[in-house]
Design a protein around this motif. Structure first.
Motif, PDB file in Angstrom:
ATOM      1  N   TYR A 121      11.267  21.443  80.149  1.00 60.57           N
ATOM      2  CA  TYR A 121      12.409  22.069  79.362  1.00 60.57           C
ATOM      3  C   TYR A 121      11.855  22.265  78.021  1.00 60.57           C
ATOM      4  O   TYR A 121      11.047  21.805  77.430  1.00 60.57           O
ATOM      5  CB  TYR A 121      13.418  20.786  79.499  1.00 60.57           C
ATOM      6  CG  TYR A 121      13.017  19.444  78.827  1.00 60.57           C
ATOM      7  CD1 TYR A 121      13.343  19.429  77.514  1.00 60.57           C
ATOM      8  CD2 TYR A 121      12.355  18.474  79.550  1.00 60.57           C
ATOM      9  CE1 TYR A 121      13.044  18.312  76.639  1.00 60.57           C
ATOM     10  CE2 TYR A 121      11.878  17.413  78.945  1.00 60.57           C
ATOM     11  CZ  TYR A 121      12.171  17.219  77.663  1.00 60.57           C
ATOM     12  OH  TYR A 121      11.997  16.000  77.104  1.00 60.57           O
ATOM     13  N   LEU A 122      12.966  22.921  77.164  1.00 61.68           N
ATOM     14  CA  LEU A 122      12.502  23.286  75.729  1.00 61.68           C
ATOM     15  C   LEU A 122      12.998  22.059  74.851  1.00 61.68           C
ATOM     16  O   LEU A 122      13.962  21.792  75.023  1.00 61.68           O
ATOM     17  CB  LEU A 122      13.190  24.510  75.275  1.00 61.68           C
ATOM     18  CG  LEU A 122      12.518  25.669  75.792  1.00 61.68           C
ATOM     19  CD1 LEU A 122      13.502  27.055  75.167  1.00 61.68           C
ATOM     20  CD2 LEU A 122      11.191  25.950  74.902  1.00 61.68           C
ATOM     21  N   VAL A 147       8.369  20.903  77.355  1.00 63.74           N
ATOM     22  CA  VAL A 147       8.049  19.457  77.669  1.00 63.74           C
ATOM     23  C   VAL A 147       7.958  19.311  79.043  1.00 63.74           C
ATOM     24  O   VAL A 147       8.920  19.757  79.920  1.00 63.74           O
ATOM     25  CB  VAL A 147       9.017  18.462  76.948  1.00 63.74           C
ATOM     26  CG1 VAL A 147       8.629  17.297  77.324  1.00 63.74           C
ATOM     27  CG2 VAL A 147       9.021  18.751  75.533  1.00 63.74           C
ATOM     28  N   SER A 148       7.012  18.716  79.692  1.00 60.20           N
ATOM     29  CA  SER A 148       6.894  18.357  81.090  1.00 60.20           C
ATOM     30  C   SER A 148       8.148  17.527  81.411  1.00 60.20           C
ATOM     31  O   SER A 148       8.519  16.506  80.596  1.00 60.20           O
ATOM     32  CB  SER A 148       5.509  18.168  81.667  1.00 60.20           C
ATOM     33  OG  SER A 148       4.613  18.737  81.284  1.00 60.20           O
ATOM     34  N   PRO A 171      14.202  10.760  82.012  1.00 65.22           N
ATOM     35  CA  PRO A 171      15.678  11.137  82.356  1.00 65.22           C
ATOM     36  C   PRO A 171      15.763  12.887  82.694  1.00 65.22           C
ATOM     37  O   PRO A 171      16.717  13.294  82.974  1.00 65.22           O
ATOM     38  CB  PRO A 171      16.423  10.685  81.177  1.00 65.22           C
ATOM     39  CG  PRO A 171      15.689  10.621  80.099  1.00 65.22           C
ATOM     40  CD  PRO A 171      14.428  10.042  80.586  1.00 65.22           C
ATOM     41  N   PHE A 172      14.490  13.405  82.268  1.00 64.30           N
ATOM     42  CA  PHE A 172      14.445  14.771  82.608  1.00 64.30           C
ATOM     43  C   PHE A 172      13.702  15.222  84.141  1.00 64.30           C
ATOM     44  O   PHE A 172      13.486  16.362  84.213  1.00 64.30           O
ATOM     45  CB  PHE A 172      13.698  15.483  81.363  1.00 64.30           C
ATOM     46  CG  PHE A 172      14.766  15.360  80.235  1.00 64.30           C
ATOM     47  CD1 PHE A 172      15.283  16.579  79.739  1.00 64.30           C
ATOM     48  CD2 PHE A 172      14.404  14.373  79.000  1.00 64.30           C
ATOM     49  CE1 PHE A 172      16.342  16.368  78.579  1.00 64.30           C
ATOM     50  CE2 PHE A 172      15.290  14.231  78.004  1.00 64.30           C
ATOM     51  CZ  PHE A 172      16.107  15.351  77.800  1.00 64.30           C
ATOM     52  N   PHE A 212      17.642  23.695  77.818  1.00 65.12           N
ATOM     53  CA  PHE A 212      16.942  24.812  78.762  1.00 65.12           C
ATOM     54  C   PHE A 212      15.771  24.350  79.375  1.00 65.12           C
ATOM     55  O   PHE A 212      14.653  23.908  79.049  1.00 65.12           O
ATOM     56  CB  PHE A 212      16.678  26.133  77.891  1.00 65.12           C
ATOM     57  CG  PHE A 212      16.215  27.295  78.618  1.00 65.12           C
ATOM     58  CD1 PHE A 212      17.297  28.196  79.174  1.00 65.12           C
ATOM     59  CD2 PHE A 212      14.886  27.549  79.168  1.00 65.12           C
ATOM     60  CE1 PHE A 212      16.964  29.480  79.727  1.00 65.12           C
ATOM     61  CE2 PHE A 212      14.768  28.549  80.051  1.00 65.12           C
ATOM     62  CZ  PHE A 212      15.598  29.451  80.258  1.00 65.12           C
ATOM     63  N   PHE A 213      16.207  24.602  80.678  1.00 71.48           N
ATOM     64  CA  PHE A 213      15.093  24.083  81.732  1.00 71.48           C
ATOM     65  C   PHE A 213      14.429  25.396  82.512  1.00 71.48           C
ATOM     66  O   PHE A 213      15.300  26.333  82.801  1.00 71.48           O
ATOM     67  CB  PHE A 213      15.451  23.324  82.724  1.00 71.48           C
ATOM     68  CG  PHE A 213      16.028  21.948  82.435  1.00 71.48           C
ATOM     69  CD1 PHE A 213      15.250  20.631  82.660  1.00 71.48           C
ATOM     70  CD2 PHE A 213      17.312  21.687  81.918  1.00 71.48           C
ATOM     71  CE1 PHE A 213      15.547  19.721  82.215  1.00 71.48           C
ATOM     72  CE2 PHE A 213      17.535  20.462  81.282  1.00 71.48           C
ATOM     73  CZ  PHE A 213      16.881  19.229  81.667  1.00 71.48           C
ATOM     74  N   PHE A 214      13.211  25.424  82.755  1.00 72.81           N
ATOM     75  CA  PHE A 214      12.649  26.460  83.528  1.00 72.81           C
ATOM     76  C   PHE A 214      12.613  26.473  84.743  1.00 72.81           C
ATOM     77  O   PHE A 214      11.743  25.565  85.255  1.00 72.81           O
ATOM     78  CB  PHE A 214      11.060  26.636  82.709  1.00 72.81           C
ATOM     79  CG  PHE A 214      11.228  27.084  81.320  1.00 72.81           C
ATOM     80  CD1 PHE A 214      11.101  28.424  80.935  1.00 72.81           C
ATOM     81  CD2 PHE A 214      10.999  26.182  80.315  1.00 72.81           C
ATOM     82  CE1 PHE A 214      11.138  28.874  79.522  1.00 72.81           C
ATOM     83  CE2 PHE A 214      11.172  26.591  78.967  1.00 72.81           C
ATOM     84  CZ  PHE A 214      11.170  27.758  78.676  1.00 72.81           C
ATOM     85  N   LEU A 215      13.103  26.999  85.333  1.00 78.59           N
ATOM     86  CA  LEU A 215      13.253  26.782  87.013  1.00 78.59           C
ATOM     87  C   LEU A 215      11.872  27.221  87.733  1.00 78.59           C
ATOM     88  O   LEU A 215      11.393  28.305  87.316  1.00 78.59           O
ATOM     89  CB  LEU A 215      14.543  27.496  87.572  1.00 78.59           C
ATOM     90  CG  LEU A 215      15.889  27.011  87.046  1.00 78.59           C
ATOM     91  CD1 LEU A 215      16.842  27.992  87.480  1.00 78.59           C
ATOM     92  CD2 LEU A 215      16.008  25.648  87.610  1.00 78.59           C
TER      93      LEU A 215
END
Length: 351
Positions: A200-201, A214-215, A219-220, A249-252
């Motif tokens: 995620y950013l 960030v990997s 909790p992410f 924002f999460f990179f799928l």
């Protein structure tokens, strides 16, 4: 199946879509704004599961952007400006010195003309924008087609197409807030979210991404499913930075662009599939009880969530992120599907 256009009590043009199995979608022509989504629960009880304001005239100017089409650039633009080809484009700031969701004249304020359609197993509406100059300093003239389809598979399908006569940034999304329980007095803490991402950013000051990916951690980590309430209580610095929840924002993962959300009381499951590179997951951290809902309740913090599938506008200021620039002659085309069903556990319990 039913698709109808009507004039509501507020005088606004509304679209109503219904399938054969109890699912119903209501949309305002202004902002292509979703105002109601009726979905059966595990027992067949039909309830509205999206934030629905008491005053429909309030939608275009509401700062939470309930249910709206967001564009031409969804998300935050640092310093309300960006550069391209030696030219600096200055936008209007509407969140401190930054711009959020394309400012005061974004697509959430635009009056669209709806055209409904009915097919054997689906009904829908198309909102079009003929070639017009982009609003608020964005370059170029943009043509747009947004289609909402309701299928007999209990799918809400969002399709976007756009083209431009000049290089311009575009990343569209929908800002509907969900609570699968159908009870907006109930927190989304018991909702379970599952998705696989490549990170995620990170958020910095003013909720602006730093550009650092960030990997998944703590909790992410959602690949095995996580109760949202566990994340809210985690004490993670990024949770604090976002105001006590998620606004990231999460990179799928490529080939696994699927998101699952389940809620135990209703037995509803939401499955989201998308062609977009990622999703901004927002857990309603900024809802503060000031927005009156149609059922007489108010929109409370963590009372609903958004899954805003899109590309990251942070790419306007940070290298190495998916670009949001659209060139003349190219077609911007994306699709997101929200599908509703019963969780496996609820189906077993109902046998």
């Amino acid at each position: 199946m039913k698709a109808a256009i009507q004039t509501g009590t507020s005088g606004q043009t509304e679209v109503i879509l219904e399938n054969d199995y109890g699912m119903k979608l209501e949309i305002l022509a202004v902002g292509a704004t979703v105002t109601k989504l009726i979905v059966p629960d595990k027992d067949g009880r039909k309830e509205n599961i999206v934030v629905s304001l008491a005053d429909k005239e309030a939608y275009p100017n509401d700062e939470a952007y309930f249910g709206a089409l967001i564009g031409p650039v969804a998300g935050r633009v640092k310093a309300a400006s960006f550069k391209h080809g030696g030219t600096t484009y200055q936008l209007t700031a509407n969140e401190g010195e930054n711009q959020l969701h394309s400012g005061k004249t974004g697509f959430h304020q635009e009056q669209f003309i709806p055209n409904v359609f009915e097919h054997e197993n689906e009904v829908g509406v198309t909102f079009t924008r003929e070639s017009q100059q982009c609003t608020d300093g964005f370059p170029g003239k943009l043509s747009l087609e947004v289609r909402y389809t309701l299928s007999n598979e209990n799918e809400w399908i969002l399709s976007y197409k756009a083209h431009t006569d000049e290089m311009t940034p575009i990343t569209l999304t929908n800002h509907t807030y969900f609570n699968l329980s159908g009870d907006f007095d109930q927190s989304i803490a018991d909702h379970r979210l599952t998705m696989e991402s490549d990170g995620y950013l990170e958020l910095g000051k003013d909720l602006l991404p730093t550009g650092f990916i960030v990997s998944e951690e703590g909790p992410f980590q959602f690949q095995d499913g996580r109760l949202l309430g566990d994340g809210f209580k985690a004490g993670h610095e990024q949770i604090k930075q976002a105001g006590g929840g998620y606004d990231h924002f999460f990179f799928l993962k490529e080939g696994k662009k699927v998101i699952y959300v389940t809620e135990p009381t209703s037995g509803r499951e939401l499955t989201v599939t998308t062609t977009q590179p990622g999703v901004t997951f927002y857990s309603g951290n900024g809802l503060d009880g000031t927005d009156l809902l149609a059922d007489g309740k108010t929109a409370q913090k963590h009372g609903a969530f958004c899954l805003e599938t899109q590309s990251p506008p942070a790419s306007l200021h940070h290298k190495g992120l998916p670009s949001i620039w659209l060139k003349p002659g190219e077609l911007y085309e994306h699709e997101t599907i929200y599908k509703f069903s019963k969780t496996k556990a609820s189906m077993i319990n109902n046998k």
